[in-house]
Design an enzyme around this catalytic site. Sequence first.
Site, mmCIF file in Angstrom:
data_model
loop_
_atom_site.group_PDB
_atom_site.id
_atom_site.type_symbol
_atom_site.label_atom_id
_atom_site.label_comp_id
_atom_site.label_asym_id
_atom_site.label_seq_id
_atom_site.Cartn_x
_atom_site.Cartn_y
_atom_site.Cartn_z
ATOM 1 N N CYS A 131 2.113 -9.412 20.518
ATOM 2 C CA CYS A 131 1.224 -9.086 19.393
ATOM 3 C C CYS A 131 1.686 -9.869 18.167
ATOM 4 O O CYS A 131 2.757 -9.603 17.624
ATOM 5 C CB CYS A 131 1.227 -7.589 19.062
ATOM 6 S SG CYS A 131 0.256 -7.262 17.567
ATOM 7 N N HIS B 286 4.071 1.571 2.112
ATOM 8 C CA HIS B 286 5.264 0.859 1.625
ATOM 9 C C HIS B 286 5.899 1.631 0.464
ATOM 10 O O HIS B 286 7.118 1.754 0.377
ATOM 11 C CB HIS B 286 4.895 -0.540 1.134
ATOM 12 C CG HIS B 286 4.159 -1.368 2.142
ATOM 13 N ND1 HIS B 286 2.979 -2.012 1.867
ATOM 14 C CD2 HIS B 286 4.420 -1.624 3.446
ATOM 15 C CE1 HIS B 286 2.559 -2.638 2.946
ATOM 16 N NE2 HIS B 286 3.402 -2.411 3.925
ATOM 17 N N LYS C 43 -3.343 5.987 10.918
ATOM 18 C CA LYS C 43 -2.309 5.374 10.103
ATOM 19 C C LYS C 43 -2.968 4.507 9.038
ATOM 20 O O LYS C 43 -3.919 3.793 9.320
ATOM 21 C CB LYS C 43 -1.405 4.506 10.967
ATOM 22 C CG LYS C 43 -0.287 3.860 10.176
ATOM 23 C CD LYS C 43 0.431 2.771 10.958
ATOM 24 C CE LYS C 43 1.462 2.086 10.061
ATOM 25 N NZ LYS C 43 1.888 0.790 10.557
ATOM 26 N N CYS D 100 2.457 -7.589 15.109
ATOM 27 C CA CYS D 100 3.733 -6.864 15.157
ATOM 28 C C CYS D 100 4.893 -7.846 15.195
ATOM 29 O O CYS D 100 6.032 -7.458 14.975
ATOM 30 C CB CYS D 100 3.862 -6.017 16.415
ATOM 31 S SG CYS D 100 2.727 -4.652 16.532
ATOM 32 N N HIS E 201 0.848 -1.201 0.000
ATOM 33 C CA HIS E 201 0.000 0.000 0.000
ATOM 34 C C HIS E 201 0.878 1.243 0.000
ATOM 35 O O HIS E 201 2.110 1.137 -0.072
ATOM 36 C CB HIS E 201 -1.011 -0.020 1.152
ATOM 37 C CG HIS E 201 -0.418 0.006 2.527
ATOM 38 N ND1 HIS E 201 0.294 1.071 3.007
ATOM 39 C CD2 HIS E 201 -0.424 -0.912 3.499
ATOM 40 C CE1 HIS E 201 0.682 0.824 4.234
ATOM 41 N NE2 HIS E 201 0.267 -0.385 4.561
ATOM 42 N N CYS F 84 -3.016 -4.014 21.572
ATOM 43 C CA CYS F 84 -1.842 -3.525 20.847
ATOM 44 C C CYS F 84 -2.092 -2.069 20.454
ATOM 45 O O CYS F 84 -3.134 -1.768 19.870
ATOM 46 C CB CYS F 84 -1.607 -4.368 19.597
ATOM 47 S SG CYS F 84 -0.417 -3.612 18.466
ATOM 48 N N HIS G 224 -2.321 -2.267 16.394
ATOM 49 C CA HIS G 224 -3.347 -3.087 15.735
ATOM 50 C C HIS G 224 -4.664 -3.155 16.485
ATOM 51 O O HIS G 224 -5.646 -3.675 15.956
ATOM 52 C CB HIS G 224 -2.802 -4.496 15.477
ATOM 53 C CG HIS G 224 -1.634 -4.500 14.545
ATOM 54 N ND1 HIS G 224 -0.331 -4.515 14.967
ATOM 55 C CD2 HIS G 224 -1.587 -4.427 13.185
ATOM 56 C CE1 HIS G 224 0.473 -4.476 13.918
ATOM 57 N NE2 HIS G 224 -0.258 -4.419 12.834
ATOM 58 N N LYS H 135 -3.318 -2.068 6.338
ATOM 59 C CA LYS H 135 -4.220 -3.099 5.858
ATOM 60 C C LYS H 135 -5.224 -3.473 6.946
ATOM 61 O O LYS H 135 -6.423 -3.570 6.704
ATOM 62 C CB LYS H 135 -3.385 -4.309 5.434
ATOM 63 C CG LYS H 135 -4.174 -5.556 5.104
ATOM 64 C CD LYS H 135 -4.375 -5.719 3.609
ATOM 65 C CE LYS H 135 -5.249 -6.894 3.239
ATOM 66 N NZ LYS H 135 -4.585 -8.182 3.373
HETATM 67 N N1 MSP Z 1 9.158 -6.120 7.991
HETATM 68 C C1 MSP Z 1 9.271 -4.980 8.813
HETATM 69 C C2 MSP Z 1 10.544 -4.215 8.534
HETATM 70 C C3 MSP Z 1 11.810 -5.013 8.645
HETATM 71 S S1 MSP Z 1 13.191 -4.065 8.216
HETATM 72 C C4 MSP Z 1 14.502 -4.991 8.598
HETATM 73 C C5 MSP Z 1 8.072 -4.061 8.603
HETATM 74 N N2 MSP Z 1 7.391 -4.243 7.465
HETATM 75 S S2 MSP Z 1 6.062 -3.447 7.069
HETATM 76 O O1 MSP Z 1 5.712 -3.968 5.781
HETATM 77 O O2 MSP Z 1 5.098 -3.550 8.090
HETATM 78 O O3 MSP Z 1 6.397 -1.942 6.993
HETATM 79 C C6 MSP Z 1 7.439 -1.486 6.223
HETATM 80 C C7 MSP Z 1 7.549 0.021 6.219
HETATM 81 O O4 MSP Z 1 6.372 0.618 5.737
HETATM 82 C C8 MSP Z 1 7.817 0.628 7.601
HETATM 83 O O5 MSP Z 1 8.886 1.539 7.479
HETATM 84 C C9 MSP Z 1 6.567 1.353 7.928
HETATM 85 O O6 MSP Z 1 6.808 2.467 8.709
HETATM 86 C C10 MSP Z 1 6.109 1.741 6.530
HETATM 87 N N3 MSP Z 1 4.703 2.061 6.560
HETATM 88 C C11 MSP Z 1 3.655 1.206 6.689
HETATM 89 N N4 MSP Z 1 2.516 1.952 6.781
HETATM 90 C C12 MSP Z 1 2.824 3.263 6.741
HETATM 91 C C13 MSP Z 1 2.087 4.445 6.623
HETATM 92 N N5 MSP Z 1 0.780 4.491 6.703
HETATM 93 N N6 MSP Z 1 2.774 5.590 6.385
HETATM 94 C C14 MSP Z 1 4.119 5.591 6.153
HETATM 95 N N7 MSP Z 1 4.816 4.495 6.237
HETATM 96 C C15 MSP Z 1 4.264 3.372 6.824
HETATM 97 O O7 MSP Z 1 7.835 -3.219 9.425
#
Ligand code: MSP
Length: 499
Positions: free
Chosen positions: A125, A20, A295, A128, A17, A143, A146, A298
């Site tokens: 969690c 990411h 935030k 997480c 999304h 959490c 979540h 998903k």
């Molecule tokens: N797998 C771990 C990271 C491991 S790094 C060695 C993880 N994955 S994640 O898919 O949940 O998130 C990845 C990144 O996306 C994080 O930096 C997270 O902050 C970012 N984002 C997820 N949702 C977000 C928003 N709504 N806004 C901005 N970034 C956010 O965490």
Amino acid sequence: MAFYVSTPIYYVNAAPHLGHAYSTIGADILARHMRQRGEEVFFLTGTDEHGEPVAQAAESEGVTPKELADRNARHFEDLMPRLDVTNDFFIRTSDSRHEAMVQEILQRVHDNGYVYAGTYEGWYCPRCADFKTETELEEGNRCPIHKIVLEREREDNWFFALSAFQEQLERLYAEQEDFVLPRMRFNEARSFIAQGLNDVSLSRARLTWGVRVPWDESQVFYVWFDALLNYVTALAFARPGEDLVSKFWPADYHVIGKDILKFHAVFWPALLLAAGYELPRHVFVHGFLLMEGEKMSKSLGNVLDPIEVVDRYGSDALRHYCFREVSFGQDGSVSTAGFEARYETELANDYGNLASRTLAMVSRYRDGIVPEADCDSALAVDFDGLAERFSEQLDRAELTAALDEVWQRVRRLNRYVEERAPWQLAKDPERSGELDVTLRSLTEGLRVLTVLLHPYLPQSAGRLLAALGRPDLDLRAARYGDSPGGARVGELEPLFPKR
Ligand code: MSP
């Protein structure tokens, strides 16, 4: 010089999304800019595939974790070219080469005396894949991210002696003020350390989807340790036969979101010290993109699909919006209405129209050849030191501030067109020299700004520079007056057409 930048690796239990896309585009902007400076860049992204959430998602779909990971990793991998992201490698933590190296490195951490057997108890969690402290819990043992009710869990596992690094981490934060950027996140990490570090669980007994602990086959490593190590392991096998570790480690920038600060700003340096590696130079922490104040995620169901945006408006528009609307490092709200407004006023009008008008005037008044006149000194003050300042801002990963510097000049050029009114000058043969200077200055100003904008708007920048007859992206060419007049301009379809 070498420049190594990474994104977080993404969990494969959810579809990609905008959150990411945000981390990834941020890192891509740095990577592209550094390439323009002649640096040898390695830009890494990938997927984080082990752990409980993936195992759970696979089970509920009736597939193996590996099948789920293969399918979903592809969505992330396919996203990169759609966003115009130029990663040099895509790491997947289920890659056996990664797994073998994780085992090797953590065995070393064990042999160096930083691992012991213990019992863990805490609020866990599964989403997480992390234990929460009492103070982090929300009402009803929920959490904080979540909002699900957490269970208290207890298990025997291996521990990493994080507390052994208390002093070294304090020293790191005392000596390296820019280890974590921006400052607010540096302070947050430092005060976390100052409260006193507790050892952390390094392995999981209940889980099988992970990297086996080499000295205890009944356990797998806690997914965060396996995941963090991707930043090093990828360098070992991304280019078979080439030793990228000695070339690119330590990393220059790990770009991450604020939710994973503790792992990167505290666990990661301690783990590297325990394994005998140098520490990364900077961790840049961005905020959250919020929709209606929450935030985007998903599990909360309020996601904006980056692919839909890109299909309709193009990747440049998404890249521009994310870094213009929300200051990189802060939280900020995004919305469809906000996106459309910026597309219209900034991309289509400020920049796109400026480009079209400028090229059209060179065609109409000078047969498509940029006059070989001097550049107008009236604009020199606006461009003096611009590339240097812009580079310094990007050295600190201040992507929004740097973009704003350029946008002020985009607006300056628009005012310049109005001030000079070339259509009036064109009516008066005696003012032909002035018209030459005006057209030359406009094309040159536009060229310089477009070279700087390339990391943000790679598609449009490429098209516009080609139309200006000056495709060079080298940052040393981003000086007003550096490129000679005389270029033949080409056709340019509107950069940001009405949608
Ligand atoms: N797998 C771990 C990271 C491991 S790094 C060695 C993880 N994955 S994640 O898919 O949940 O998130 C990845 C990144 O996306 C994080 O930096 C997270 O902050 C970012 N984002 C997820 N949702 C977000 C928003 N709504 N806004 C901005 N970034 C956010 O965490």
